[in-house]
Design a protein around this motif. Sequence first.
Motif, PDB file in Angstrom:
ATOM      1  N   ILE A 117       5.332   8.920   4.072  1.00  0.00           N
ATOM      2  CA  ILE A 117       5.761   8.007   3.026  1.00  0.00           C
ATOM      3  C   ILE A 117       5.519   6.592   3.527  1.00  0.00           C
ATOM      4  N   PHE A 118       4.872   5.775   2.711  1.00  0.00           N
ATOM      5  CA  PHE A 118       4.600   4.391   3.077  1.00  0.00           C
ATOM      6  C   PHE A 118       5.338   3.457   2.127  1.00  0.00           C
ATOM      7  N   VAL A 119       5.993   2.463   2.700  1.00  0.00           N
ATOM      8  CA  VAL A 119       6.730   1.482   1.911  1.00  0.00           C
ATOM      9  C   VAL A 119       5.908   0.199   1.831  1.00  0.00           C
ATOM     10  N   GLY A 120       5.466  -0.152   0.626  1.00  0.00           N
ATOM     11  CA  GLY A 120       4.731  -1.395   0.429  1.00  0.00           C
ATOM     12  C   GLY A 120       3.405  -1.440   1.153  1.00  0.00           C
ATOM     13  N   ARG A 121       2.995  -2.654   1.543  1.00  0.00           N
ATOM     14  CA  ARG A 121       1.781  -2.919   2.308  1.00  0.00           C
ATOM     15  C   ARG A 121       0.510  -2.406   1.643  1.00  0.00           C
ATOM     16  N   CYS A 122       0.523  -2.350   0.330  1.00  0.00           N
ATOM     17  CA  CYS A 122      -0.665  -1.965  -0.451  1.00  0.00           C
ATOM     18  C   CYS A 122      -1.155  -0.561  -0.121  1.00  0.00           C
ATOM     19  N   ALA A 123      -0.271   0.289   0.389  1.00  0.00           N
ATOM     20  CA  ALA A 123      -0.697   1.630   0.798  1.00  0.00           C
ATOM     21  C   ALA A 123      -1.253   2.435  -0.367  1.00  0.00           C
ATOM     22  N   ASP A 124      -0.746   2.201  -1.579  1.00  0.00           N
ATOM     23  CA  ASP A 124      -1.272   2.936  -2.733  1.00  0.00           C
ATOM     24  C   ASP A 124      -2.740   2.615  -2.968  1.00  0.00           C
ATOM     25  N   TYR A 125      -3.117   1.370  -2.725  1.00  0.00           N
ATOM     26  CA  TYR A 125      -4.521   0.965  -2.866  1.00  0.00           C
ATOM     27  C   TYR A 125      -5.353   1.460  -1.683  1.00  0.00           C
ATOM     28  N   ILE A 126      -4.829   1.286  -0.492  1.00  0.00           N
ATOM     29  CA  ILE A 126      -5.537   1.691   0.722  1.00  0.00           C
ATOM     30  C   ILE A 126      -5.842   3.186   0.720  1.00  0.00           C
ATOM     31  N   LEU A 127      -4.926   3.976   0.167  1.00  0.00           N
ATOM     32  CA  LEU A 127      -5.065   5.436   0.177  1.00  0.00           C
ATOM     33  C   LEU A 127      -5.425   5.995  -1.196  1.00  0.00           C
ATOM     34  N   ARG A 128      -6.000   5.170  -2.049  1.00  0.00           N
ATOM     35  CA  ARG A 128      -6.219   5.569  -3.444  1.00  0.00           C
ATOM     36  C   ARG A 128      -7.178   6.752  -3.601  1.00  0.00           C
ATOM     37  N   ASP A 129      -7.964   7.043  -2.562  1.00  0.00           N
ATOM     38  CA  ASP A 129      -8.883   8.180  -2.644  1.00  0.00           C
ATOM     39  C   ASP A 129      -8.311   9.434  -1.993  1.00  0.00           C
ATOM     40  N   HIS A 130      -7.026   9.406  -1.633  1.00  0.00           N
ATOM     41  CA  HIS A 130      -6.382  10.590  -1.058  1.00  0.00           C
ATOM     42  C   HIS A 130      -6.234  11.647  -2.151  1.00  0.00           C
ATOM     43  N   PRO A 131      -6.546  12.917  -1.852  1.00  0.00           N
ATOM     44  CA  PRO A 131      -6.489  13.957  -2.888  1.00  0.00           C
ATOM     45  C   PRO A 131      -5.078  14.319  -3.338  1.00  0.00           C
ATOM     46  N   ARG A 132      -4.068  14.019  -2.509  1.00  0.00           N
ATOM     47  CA  ARG A 132      -2.677  14.339  -2.869  1.00  0.00           C
ATOM     48  C   ARG A 132      -1.819  13.095  -2.656  1.00  0.00           C
ATOM     49  N   ILE A 133      -1.677  12.320  -3.711  1.00  0.00           N
ATOM     50  CA  ILE A 133      -1.013  11.030  -3.602  1.00  0.00           C
ATOM     51  C   ILE A 133      -0.091  10.808  -4.794  1.00  0.00           C
ATOM     52  N   LYS A 169       8.128 -12.759  -5.018  1.00  0.00           N
ATOM     53  CA  LYS A 169       6.944 -13.603  -5.212  1.00  0.00           C
ATOM     54  C   LYS A 169       5.936 -13.362  -4.101  1.00  0.00           C
ATOM     55  N   LYS A 170       6.423 -13.269  -2.865  1.00  0.00           N
ATOM     56  CA  LYS A 170       5.553 -13.019  -1.719  1.00  0.00           C
ATOM     57  C   LYS A 170       4.872 -11.654  -1.837  1.00  0.00           C
ATOM     58  N   ARG A 171       5.653 -10.637  -2.209  1.00  0.00           N
ATOM     59  CA  ARG A 171       5.088  -9.295  -2.325  1.00  0.00           C
ATOM     60  C   ARG A 171       4.050  -9.213  -3.440  1.00  0.00           C
ATOM     61  N   ALA A 172       4.330  -9.859  -4.559  1.00  0.00           N
ATOM     62  CA  ALA A 172       3.390  -9.845  -5.677  1.00  0.00           C
ATOM     63  C   ALA A 172       2.089 -10.542  -5.300  1.00  0.00           C
ATOM     64  N   GLU A 173       2.186 -11.680  -4.649  1.00  0.00           N
ATOM     65  CA  GLU A 173       0.987 -12.424  -4.244  1.00  0.00           C
ATOM     66  C   GLU A 173       0.143 -11.593  -3.282  1.00  0.00           C
ATOM     67  N   TYR A 174       0.792 -10.945  -2.332  1.00  0.00           N
ATOM     68  CA  TYR A 174       0.093 -10.128  -1.340  1.00  0.00           C
ATOM     69  C   TYR A 174      -0.600  -8.944  -2.006  1.00  0.00           C
ATOM     70  N   TYR A 175       0.138  -8.223  -2.828  1.00  0.00           N
ATOM     71  CA  TYR A 175      -0.414  -7.039  -3.494  1.00  0.00           C
ATOM     72  C   TYR A 175      -1.559  -7.411  -4.433  1.00  0.00           C
ATOM     73  N   ASN A 176      -1.344  -8.417  -5.254  1.00  0.00           N
ATOM     74  CA  ASN A 176      -2.358  -8.795  -6.232  1.00  0.00           C
ATOM     75  C   ASN A 176      -3.624  -9.329  -5.570  1.00  0.00           C
ATOM     76  N   TYR A 177      -3.474 -10.005  -4.441  1.00  0.00           N
ATOM     77  CA  TYR A 177      -4.624 -10.569  -3.739  1.00  0.00           C
ATOM     78  C   TYR A 177      -5.493  -9.476  -3.119  1.00  0.00           C
ATOM     79  N   TYR A 178      -4.852  -8.524  -2.436  1.00  0.00           N
ATOM     80  CA  TYR A 178      -5.614  -7.521  -1.687  1.00  0.00           C
ATOM     81  C   TYR A 178      -6.023  -6.309  -2.505  1.00  0.00           C
ATOM     82  N   THR A 179      -5.346  -6.040  -3.590  1.00  0.00           N
ATOM     83  CA  THR A 179      -5.674  -4.842  -4.370  1.00  0.00           C
ATOM     84  C   THR A 179      -6.368  -5.154  -5.681  1.00  0.00           C
ATOM     85  N   PHE A 180      -6.363  -6.402  -6.097  1.00  0.00           N
ATOM     86  CA  PHE A 180      -6.905  -6.814  -7.400  1.00  0.00           C
ATOM     87  C   PHE A 180      -6.142  -6.105  -8.523  1.00  0.00           C
ATOM     88  N   GLY A 181      -4.923  -5.662  -8.210  1.00  0.00           N
ATOM     89  CA  GLY A 181      -4.083  -4.998  -9.198  1.00  0.00           C
ATOM     90  C   GLY A 181      -2.921  -5.868  -9.608  1.00  0.00           C
TER      91      GLY A 181
END
Length: 218
Positions: A117-133, A169-181
């Motif tokens: 289990i990953f908390v934050g840090r754009c892990a959903d984007y980083i692991l977006r090609d994982h077959p079981r996510i 605000k910090k989390r949103a800026e980080y996520y939106n910048y690195y994931t384009f989401g």
Amino acid sequence: MIRQYWEGYKMSEFSKDHYVINIGRQYGSGGREVAFKLGERLGIKAYDTEIITETAKRTGFSPEFFKKADEKVRKFSLFSAFSHGIQYESTNFMDGNELFLIQSNTIRAIAKSESAIFVGRCADYILRDHPRIANVFICAPDEARIERVMKRRDVSADEARARIEQVDKKRAEYYNYYTFGEWGVAHTYHLCVDSSVLGIDGTIDFILEFIDKKIKIL
């Protein structure tokens, strides 16, 4: 740069024997508590700031060096590494993109070797090609979050509210910048849950039921 970096990764690098659950969270929503209790229920490890420790082990840098970069969009000089006793013969700058990629390698390495289990840090984007996510976002009304932060940090309501606004605000800026989401927006995740409705344990029960149907974990 980030987009090009991910092009070399293939879904086949991950084992279908493992699964990952990614928890995004509003500050004060109890998302971290949900993640770690969920990990205990499933018998798998949850990673939050533990990612910093793991990344430091893998790179040889001090954990303090990565703490300064944690979920922030900014540049960091390698000169600062010397203040933490790090031997690194370079006068170059390591910007946020490079630090993000280093941490991303750690997240992907963990996901290849175990269910986690990953908390934050754009892990959903980083692991977006994982077959079981399964990607989950934990939220709560402002009043519930303010109350939680007041108790946890022993601060006034105004201080809690200011802290919530700053961290989100910090989390949103980080996520939106690195994931384009879009951080915190429903279509970004598989499931969004208001933790104030069911409480922490009830929220975990609800998440377990959902992710079992999605990726068959039980």
